[in-house]
Design a protein around this motif. Structure first.
Motif, PDB file in Angstrom:
ATOM      1  N   GLU A  71       0.828  -1.214   0.000  1.00 17.61           N
ATOM      2  CA  GLU A  71       0.000   0.000   0.000  1.00 17.61           C
ATOM      3  C   GLU A  71       0.860   1.261   0.000  1.00 17.61           C
ATOM      4  OE1 GLU A  71      -2.437  -0.403   3.458  1.00 17.61           O
ATOM      5  OE2 GLU A  71      -3.705  -1.910   2.535  1.00 17.61           O
ATOM      6  N   PRO A  72       1.600   1.500  -1.064  1.00 24.44           N
ATOM      7  CA  PRO A  72       2.391   2.733  -1.101  1.00 24.44           C
ATOM      8  C   PRO A  72       1.462   3.937  -1.101  1.00 24.44           C
ATOM      9  CG  PRO A  72       2.364   1.690  -3.256  1.00 24.44           C
ATOM     10  CD  PRO A  72       1.689   0.747  -2.303  1.00 24.44           C
ATOM     11  N   ARG A  73       1.801   4.960  -0.320  1.00 24.14           N
ATOM     12  CA  ARG A  73       0.922   6.114  -0.183  1.00 24.14           C
ATOM     13  C   ARG A  73       1.443   7.352  -0.900  1.00 24.14           C
ATOM     14  NH1 ARG A  73      -2.804   4.204  -0.537  1.00 24.14           N
ATOM     15  NH2 ARG A  73      -3.874   6.127  -0.046  1.00 24.14           N
ATOM     16  N   ARG A  78       4.903   4.890  -5.511  1.00 23.42           N
ATOM     17  CA  ARG A  78       4.101   4.113  -6.462  1.00 23.42           C
ATOM     18  C   ARG A  78       4.780   4.035  -7.821  1.00 23.42           C
ATOM     19  NH1 ARG A  78      -2.229   4.375  -5.535  1.00 23.42           N
ATOM     20  NH2 ARG A  78      -2.194   4.165  -3.282  1.00 23.42           N
ATOM     21  N   GLY A  79       5.379   5.131  -8.240  1.00 21.46           N
ATOM     22  CA  GLY A  79       6.095   5.136  -9.508  1.00 21.46           C
ATOM     23  C   GLY A  79       7.276   4.187  -9.487  1.00 21.46           C
ATOM     24  N   LYS A  92       5.318  -9.145 -22.215  1.00 28.50           N
ATOM     25  CA  LYS A  92       5.980  -7.908 -22.621  1.00 28.50           C
ATOM     26  C   LYS A  92       5.042  -6.736 -22.403  1.00 28.50           C
ATOM     27  CE  LYS A  92       9.053  -9.791 -26.090  1.00 28.50           C
ATOM     28  NZ  LYS A  92       9.473  -9.723 -27.487  1.00 28.50           N
ATOM     29  N   ARG A  93       5.491  -5.819 -21.586  1.00 23.78           N
ATOM     30  CA  ARG A  93       4.722  -4.584 -21.388  1.00 23.78           C
ATOM     31  C   ARG A  93       5.706  -3.468 -21.129  1.00 23.78           C
ATOM     32  NH1 ARG A  93       4.109  -2.679 -15.963  1.00 23.78           N
ATOM     33  NH2 ARG A  93       4.965  -4.139 -14.468  1.00 23.78           N
ATOM     34  N   ARG A  94       5.322  -2.298 -21.486  1.00 22.80           N
ATOM     35  CA  ARG A  94       6.161  -1.135 -21.220  1.00 22.80           C
ATOM     36  C   ARG A  94       5.947  -0.746 -19.763  1.00 22.80           C
ATOM     37  NH1 ARG A  94       8.921   2.815 -24.110  1.00 22.80           N
ATOM     38  NH2 ARG A  94       8.954   4.836 -23.067  1.00 22.80           N
ATOM     39  N   LEU A  95       7.052  -0.562 -19.060  1.00 20.05           N
ATOM     40  CA  LEU A  95       6.952  -0.170 -17.660  1.00 20.05           C
ATOM     41  C   LEU A  95       6.489   1.272 -17.565  1.00 20.05           C
ATOM     42  CD1 LEU A  95      10.237  -1.752 -16.294  1.00 20.05           C
ATOM     43  CD2 LEU A  95       7.908  -2.592 -15.980  1.00 20.05           C
ATOM     44  N   PRO A  96       5.708   1.589 -16.525  1.00 19.28           N
ATOM     45  CA  PRO A  96       5.292   2.980 -16.359  1.00 19.28           C
ATOM     46  C   PRO A  96       6.517   3.859 -16.121  1.00 19.28           C
ATOM     47  CG  PRO A  96       4.238   1.553 -14.722  1.00 19.28           C
ATOM     48  CD  PRO A  96       5.216   0.733 -15.472  1.00 19.28           C
ATOM     49  N   GLU A  97       6.405   5.096 -16.537  1.00 18.93           N
ATOM     50  CA  GLU A  97       7.481   6.026 -16.266  1.00 18.93           C
ATOM     51  C   GLU A  97       6.952   7.191 -15.455  1.00 18.93           C
ATOM     52  OE1 GLU A  97       8.113   6.350 -20.575  1.00 18.93           O
ATOM     53  OE2 GLU A  97       7.939   8.514 -20.272  1.00 18.93           O
ATOM     54  N   ILE A  98       7.830   7.793 -14.697  1.00 16.89           N
ATOM     55  CA  ILE A  98       7.470   8.977 -13.936  1.00 16.89           C
ATOM     56  C   ILE A  98       7.720  10.155 -14.863  1.00 16.89           C
ATOM     57  CG2 ILE A  98       7.975  10.369 -11.907  1.00 16.89           C
ATOM     58  CD1 ILE A  98       8.962   7.774 -10.544  1.00 16.89           C
ATOM     59  N   PRO A  99       6.680  10.919 -15.189  1.00 17.39           N
ATOM     60  CA  PRO A  99       6.849  12.005 -16.154  1.00 17.39           C
ATOM     61  C   PRO A  99       7.733  13.126 -15.596  1.00 17.39           C
ATOM     62  CG  PRO A  99       4.698  12.135 -15.123  1.00 17.39           C
ATOM     63  CD  PRO A  99       5.338  10.858 -14.645  1.00 17.39           C
ATOM     64  N   GLY A 100       8.240  13.941 -16.509  1.00 19.80           N
ATOM     65  CA  GLY A 100       8.999  15.122 -16.106  1.00 19.80           C
ATOM     66  C   GLY A 100      10.444  14.825 -15.785  1.00 19.80           C
ATOM     67  N   LEU A 101      11.115  15.831 -15.265  1.00 16.49           N
ATOM     68  CA  LEU A 101      12.531  15.755 -14.943  1.00 16.49           C
ATOM     69  C   LEU A 101      12.747  15.946 -13.454  1.00 16.49           C
ATOM     70  CD1 LEU A 101      13.838  18.012 -17.843  1.00 16.49           C
ATOM     71  CD2 LEU A 101      13.863  15.517 -17.746  1.00 16.49           C
ATOM     72  N   PRO A 156      -2.601   8.491  -6.980  1.00 16.82           N
ATOM     73  CA  PRO A 156      -2.883   7.567  -8.084  1.00 16.82           C
ATOM     74  C   PRO A 156      -1.659   6.765  -8.481  1.00 16.82           C
ATOM     75  CG  PRO A 156      -2.514   9.754  -8.950  1.00 16.82           C
ATOM     76  CD  PRO A 156      -2.436   9.869  -7.436  1.00 16.82           C
ATOM     77  N   ALA A 157      -1.908   5.549  -8.908  1.00 20.83           N
ATOM     78  CA  ALA A 157      -0.815   4.743  -9.448  1.00 20.83           C
ATOM     79  C   ALA A 157      -0.465   5.294 -10.822  1.00 20.83           C
ATOM     80  CB  ALA A 157      -1.257   3.287  -9.559  1.00 20.83           C
ATOM     81  N   LEU A 158       0.793   5.212 -11.190  1.00 17.11           N
ATOM     82  CA  LEU A 158       1.195   5.626 -12.523  1.00 17.11           C
ATOM     83  C   LEU A 158       0.785   4.547 -13.505  1.00 17.11           C
ATOM     84  CD1 LEU A 158       4.726   6.993 -11.709  1.00 17.11           C
ATOM     85  CD2 LEU A 158       2.704   8.314 -12.235  1.00 17.11           C
ATOM     86  N   THR A 159       0.460   4.950 -14.709  1.00 20.09           N
ATOM     87  CA  THR A 159       0.047   3.996 -15.722  1.00 20.09           C
ATOM     88  C   THR A 159       1.111   3.910 -16.799  1.00 20.09           C
ATOM     89  OG1 THR A 159      -1.144   5.726 -16.892  1.00 20.09           O
ATOM     90  CG2 THR A 159      -2.407   4.371 -15.341  1.00 20.09           C
ATOM     91  N   PRO A 160       1.175   2.770 -17.506  1.00 16.43           N
ATOM     92  CA  PRO A 160       2.165   2.656 -18.582  1.00 16.43           C
ATOM     93  C   PRO A 160       1.903   3.703 -19.649  1.00 16.43           C
ATOM     94  CG  PRO A 160       1.214   0.515 -18.065  1.00 16.43           C
ATOM     95  CD  PRO A 160       0.412   1.552 -17.319  1.00 16.43           C
ATOM     96  N   THR A 161       2.947   4.097 -20.349  1.00 14.34           N
ATOM     97  CA  THR A 161       2.766   5.029 -21.458  1.00 14.34           C
ATOM     98  C   THR A 161       1.978   4.338 -22.551  1.00 14.34           C
ATOM     99  OG1 THR A 161       4.868   4.382 -22.397  1.00 14.34           O
ATOM    100  CG2 THR A 161       4.869   6.317 -20.960  1.00 14.34           C
ATOM    101  N   THR A 162       1.453   5.090 -23.453  1.00 17.72           N
ATOM    102  CA  THR A 162       0.532   4.548 -24.457  1.00 17.72           C
ATOM    103  C   THR A 162       1.186   3.538 -25.398  1.00 17.72           C
ATOM    104  OG1 THR A 162       0.979   6.468 -25.815  1.00 17.72           O
ATOM    105  CG2 THR A 162      -0.988   6.520 -24.435  1.00 17.72           C
TER     106      THR A 162
END
Length: 167
Positions: A71-73, A78-79, A92-101, A156-162
């Motif tokens: 349960e990461p808060r 979560r990312g 095979k799935r693309r791992l979610p990424e944390i957006p930005g820098l 929110p959990a991060l979602t995989p990129t499109t």
């Protein structure tokens, strides 16, 4: 107290296991605490009792290891957990990424430093630094699970990129 800073970085799994066995042996034989600094969440899951996640040199979440993984808060936690490959996963799935820098260390605002990268950030996140406070989801729980987030229950959990891997 033994402080081990990245003791398994860049080691093959056999040598890594040997190093972790030595640390565990020292812990048991000397009855000492070990502070293990690592970026390897697999090592954390296998060896730690408690976890402190840091972002930009500041604590953002702390919890017993099982609770943090279940349960990461904080959205940064979560990312990180979302970007871990799991055996027997979805193929095979693309791992979610944390957006930005990652912001520059010399630009430390008096606000949540993760806000520019967080999909859940609002005005409060950009104008004030959240306290590192208890955030357990369980009624009557102690302060063992803490986070520095204005919205820890809603993170929110991060979602995989499109673009999925292999497409």
């Amino acid at each position: 107290m033994l402080i081990a800073d990245e003791p398994t970085t860049a080691l093959d799994v056999t040598v890594q296991a040997g190093i972790l066995e030595v640390l565990q042996s020292l812990r048991e034989r000397l009855g000492t605490a070990i502070v293990l600094i690592t970026h390897d969440l697999g090592v954390v899951a296998d060896t730690a009792d408690r976890v402190l996640v840091m972002y930009e040199g500041r604590p953002v979440e702390q919890a017993p290891v099982d609770e943090l993984f279940a349960e990461p808060r904080h959205p940064y936690t979560r990312g990180l957990l979302g970007a871990v490959l799991r055996p027997g996963g979805e193929g095979k799935r693309r791992l979610p990424e944390i957006p930005g820098l990652v912001p520059s260390l010399d630009a430390q605002p008096d606000a949540c430093t993760f806000a520019p990268r967080c999909a859940h950030a609002d005005d409060r996140c950009t104008t004030g630094r959240p306290a590192f406070k208890p955030v357990s989801l369980h009624a009557g729980a102690d302060a063992a699970h803490r986070a520095a987030c204005w919205h820890p229950q809603d993170a929110p959990a991060l979602t995989p990129t499109t673009q999925e891997a292999g497409q």
